[in-house]
Design an enzyme around this catalytic site. Sequence first.
Site, PDB file in Angstrom:
ATOM      1  N   LEU A  61       0.874  -1.163   0.000  1.00  0.00           N
ATOM      2  CA  LEU A  61       0.000   0.000   0.000  1.00  0.00           C
ATOM      3  C   LEU A  61       0.916   1.218   0.000  1.00  0.00           C
ATOM      4  CD1 LEU A  61      -2.757  -0.893   2.654  1.00  0.00           C
ATOM      5  CD2 LEU A  61      -2.951  -0.964   0.177  1.00  0.00           C
ATOM      6  N   ASP A  62       0.566   2.232  -0.767  1.00  0.00           N
ATOM      7  CA  ASP A  62       1.370   3.452  -0.796  1.00  0.00           C
ATOM      8  C   ASP A  62       1.496   4.023   0.614  1.00  0.00           C
ATOM      9  OD1 ASP A  62       1.389   3.165  -3.545  1.00  0.00           O
ATOM     10  OD2 ASP A  62      -0.364   4.453  -3.814  1.00  0.00           O
ATOM     11  N   ILE A  63       2.502   4.855   0.820  1.00  0.00           N
ATOM     12  CA  ILE A  63       2.757   5.413   2.151  1.00  0.00           C
ATOM     13  C   ILE A  63       1.562   6.199   2.688  1.00  0.00           C
ATOM     14  CG2 ILE A  63       3.872   7.502   1.225  1.00  0.00           C
ATOM     15  CD1 ILE A  63       5.793   7.346   3.673  1.00  0.00           C
ATOM     16  N   HIS A  73       0.229   3.032  -7.579  1.00  0.00           N
ATOM     17  CA  HIS A  73      -0.695   4.183  -7.591  1.00  0.00           C
ATOM     18  C   HIS A  73      -1.890   3.968  -8.520  1.00  0.00           C
ATOM     19  CE1 HIS A  73       1.870   6.502  -5.049  1.00  0.00           C
ATOM     20  NE2 HIS A  73       2.766   6.831  -5.964  1.00  0.00           N
TER      21      HIS A  73
END
Length: 240
Positions: free
Chosen positions: A102-104, A189
């Site tokens: 998962l993105d930050i 993303h």
Amino acid sequence: MRLDKFLVACAVGSRTEVKNLLKAGRVTVNGKKEKSAKFQINEEKDEICFDGQVLEYEEFVYYMMNKPQGVISATEDNKHRTVLDLLDDLARSKEVFPVGRLDIDTHGLLLLTNDGQLAHALLSPKRHVDKTYLAQVKGIMTQEDVETFFKGIPLKDFTCQPAKLEILSVDSDKDESQVRVTIAEGKFHQVKRMVAYCGKEVVDLQRLTMGTLILDEKLKRGEWRHLTKEELENLLASIA
């Protein structure tokens, strides 16, 4: 398996600590004190106790985490905290890793395990494991966007597989939408880029599901727990 390796795997202590505990007579194998670190045991049949407590060996472990924002989905990073930093010493000793990423700035459901075979199956492009996200969007999502998602969005480096966009609410005054997006991929993303293709911007993104796994609403951000027996059985059955 060597007794000392078993004790370390059960987080009784480090190799050095375990040797001292064995010498002190605090470990029994099938009711008898055993002081040799090299003693061979059958981890599935023998009963090993530490201070009278029966130890259970788990080769594979499976944790559900509600990943918070600001934390990296990795095992190590020089600049940021990782999801492993949120685990306790016992959980970390199992050498788990996040399944996918998962993105930050994305929060929500994350699976951590040391079961490489399961991780590979869940991430394999051939499996088409659905992942569902809840997104807060700047801009008004429309029925036209729903159809665009369904057709498959052509991005710069790849064309997305058909995806499901559900519009949950719109607020014309604030120029905001809340949507649920279901994709069978997990490119970098991806959800943000798909929404951007439609001329809007994701301002908050939460993953709700991955395959048969559903984020436990009781888990606060940063909290984690073992998968239940039913969750694990359903997950394994889904990739069998």
